[in-house]
Design a protein around this motif. Sequence first.
Motif, short mmCIF file in Angstrom:
data_model
loop_
_atom_site.label_atom_id
_atom_site.label_comp_id
_atom_site.label_asym_id
_atom_site.label_seq_id
_atom_site.Cartn_x
_atom_site.Cartn_y
_atom_site.Cartn_z
N ALA A 25 0.85 -1.20 0.00
CA ALA A 25 0.00 0.00 0.00
C ALA A 25 0.88 1.24 0.00
CB ALA A 25 -0.92 0.00 1.21
N THR A 26 0.24 2.38 -0.23
CA THR A 26 0.90 3.68 -0.13
C THR A 26 0.15 4.52 0.88
OG1 THR A 26 -0.47 4.65 -1.87
CG2 THR A 26 1.59 3.57 -2.55
N LEU A 69 -8.69 5.55 1.43
CA LEU A 69 -9.51 4.55 2.11
C LEU A 69 -10.27 5.16 3.29
CD1 LEU A 69 -10.38 1.58 2.48
CD2 LEU A 69 -8.29 1.24 3.84
N VAL A 70 -9.58 5.96 4.10
CA VAL A 70 -10.23 6.59 5.24
C VAL A 70 -11.36 7.51 4.78
CG1 VAL A 70 -9.90 8.24 7.14
CG2 VAL A 70 -8.25 6.39 6.80
N ALA A 71 -11.09 8.29 3.74
CA ALA A 71 -12.12 9.20 3.22
C ALA A 71 -13.32 8.42 2.69
CB ALA A 71 -11.53 10.08 2.12
N TRP A 72 -13.04 7.32 1.97
CA TRP A 72 -14.12 6.48 1.43
C TRP A 72 -14.93 5.86 2.57
CZ3 TRP A 72 -15.16 1.27 1.91
CH2 TRP A 72 -16.08 0.71 1.01
N ALA A 73 -14.23 5.35 3.60
CA ALA A 73 -14.91 4.72 4.73
C ALA A 73 -15.82 5.71 5.45
CB ALA A 73 -13.87 4.14 5.70
N LYS A 74 -15.37 6.93 5.61
CA LYS A 74 -16.20 7.94 6.26
C LYS A 74 -17.39 8.32 5.39
CE LYS A 74 -12.74 9.99 9.33
NZ LYS A 74 -12.04 11.23 9.78
N ALA A 75 -17.18 8.40 4.09
CA ALA A 75 -18.26 8.79 3.18
C ALA A 75 -19.39 7.76 3.18
CB ALA A 75 -17.71 8.96 1.77
N TYR A 76 -19.05 6.48 3.32
CA TYR A 76 -20.06 5.42 3.25
C TYR A 76 -20.35 4.77 4.60
CZ TYR A 76 -19.82 5.77 -1.81
OH TYR A 76 -19.89 6.22 -3.10
N ASP A 77 -19.73 5.28 5.66
CA ASP A 77 -19.94 4.74 7.00
C ASP A 77 -19.59 3.25 7.05
OD1 ASP A 77 -20.56 4.87 9.69
OD2 ASP A 77 -22.69 4.46 9.39
N ASN A 135 6.82 -0.06 4.80
CA ASN A 135 5.39 -0.13 4.60
C ASN A 135 4.65 0.92 5.41
OD1 ASN A 135 4.95 -2.62 2.88
ND2 ASN A 135 6.23 -3.46 4.52
N PRO A 136 3.79 1.69 4.77
CA PRO A 136 2.97 2.65 5.53
C PRO A 136 1.99 1.90 6.42
CG PRO A 136 2.18 2.51 3.29
CD PRO A 136 3.45 1.71 3.34
N ASN A 137 1.55 2.59 7.45
CA ASN A 137 0.70 1.99 8.46
C ASN A 137 -0.68 2.63 8.42
OD1 ASN A 137 -0.21 2.66 11.51
ND2 ASN A 137 0.59 0.59 11.40
N PHE A 138 -1.72 1.81 8.34
CA PHE A 138 -3.08 2.33 8.25
C PHE A 138 -3.42 3.26 9.41
CE2 PHE A 138 -7.50 1.61 9.76
CZ PHE A 138 -8.15 2.41 8.82
N LEU A 139 -3.08 2.85 10.64
CA LEU A 139 -3.47 3.64 11.81
C LEU A 139 -2.76 4.99 11.88
CD1 LEU A 139 -3.83 1.15 14.81
CD2 LEU A 139 -5.61 2.22 13.42
N SER A 140 -1.66 5.14 11.16
CA SER A 140 -0.96 6.42 11.17
C SER A 140 -1.62 7.43 10.24
CB SER A 140 0.50 6.24 10.78
OG SER A 140 0.62 5.78 9.45
N THR A 141 -2.62 6.98 9.49
CA THR A 141 -3.35 7.87 8.59
C THR A 141 -4.31 8.75 9.39
OG1 THR A 141 -3.30 6.07 6.98
CG2 THR A 141 -4.78 7.94 6.51
N PRO A 142 -4.33 10.06 9.16
CA PRO A 142 -5.26 10.92 9.88
C PRO A 142 -6.70 10.41 9.76
CG PRO A 142 -3.71 12.26 8.66
CD PRO A 142 -3.46 10.84 8.24
#
Length: 397
Positions: free
Chosen positions: A183-184, A191-199, A218-225
């Motif tokens: 992932a990048t 992904l975070v933006a999409w998840a929030k948009a669709y709950d 590897n980037p970390n999902f939880l480090s994403t704002p």
Amino acid sequence: MFSQSQILQDLPKQFFVNLVAKVNAKQAEGYDVINLGQGNPDQPTYDFIVDALIASAKNPVSHKYSSFRGNAHFKEAVSQFYREHYQVDLNSEKEICVLGGAKIGLVEFPLALMNPGDLLLLPDPGYPDYLSSVALAQIDYATFPLTKANHFLPDLTAIPEDVAKRAKFIYVNYPNNPTGAVATAAFYEELVAWAKAYDVGVIGDFAYGALGAEGYENPNFLSTPGAKDVGIELYTFSKTFNMAGWRLAFAAGNAQLIEALNLLQDHLFVSVFPAIQDAGAVALLDERSKDAVADLNKTYDERRRAFVQAAEKIGWHAFDSKGSFYAWMPVPEGYDSEQFADLLLNEAHVAVAPGKAFGKQGDSYVRIGLLVDPERLVEAVERIGKLHLFEKTNSHL
């Protein structure tokens, strides 16, 4: 006289049980099988972690029950590890769930947070045991394709609107099993933006998080704002520290999701053997781990280069994977993945994992586990080369 429950009857078949049986049968016939179908780390657990286990196991305190939700010392070590490595702040009591292996968390998650009829989104190809969670929780699922054209990342914009609106959770896995794709940071932001948009809640399977090819971090999902607002991440000790048989992992992130997992486990387990948790804390925080993991990545880099370069010589071209310890290899024309895998086992005495085991989208590939020495990897390719399968076909898929 006694019949299995309908839930057990509905469980997916364990594809790899069949693969192991085929390999064992061929070996019993006296053949030297080079087994590249496995996902089991071949290197030993680091000595200083084993020493920590022994010391703790000799302490009578470790012979008592663990705390139901994991020992505080271990969870504090997890919190410190995530803060130092990924700049993520975790409340050790409310945002961490101790697991007896990441598989447990992935399979039990829908039991804790979904109801029959709820929809789970799963990658195709993906880890086969994701489907076990579907059967046990009696939920619905839909898949999204991972394709080479998109570097085996989900195209979130291609998920139909009605499916996205109905979905309750989505599983993602990077570095990816089986493709080795990574992932990048930009993907996780999307992904975070999409998840929030669709709950939709996000479950990040970070099993291979420490394994990056040629220095890739590897980037970390939880480090994403905003990531903790929508999901959790599962981290296992199996791959990073060669502790597969120890069965130690954790989930971290959104407090509501973690509480649900902890509550379910209150009724299923009494956490993990305290000595294993103590050794896990050492694995996370001991300075020797950094050098050990760096050396481990060099080992996989050497193996990846040896295999991929040998395969190139016979016209077999790997996907340019940057994570995990797998090579994702195309199947030649005229075969599906299971037919090709059977041919390699029977004619070349090389075992590989058919991509079909990971989903329909994987049927044009086989997964190679880089879990033997470079010399054996090269020998495996040389055996396959003698079958002359790639000389008259374009294997770039």
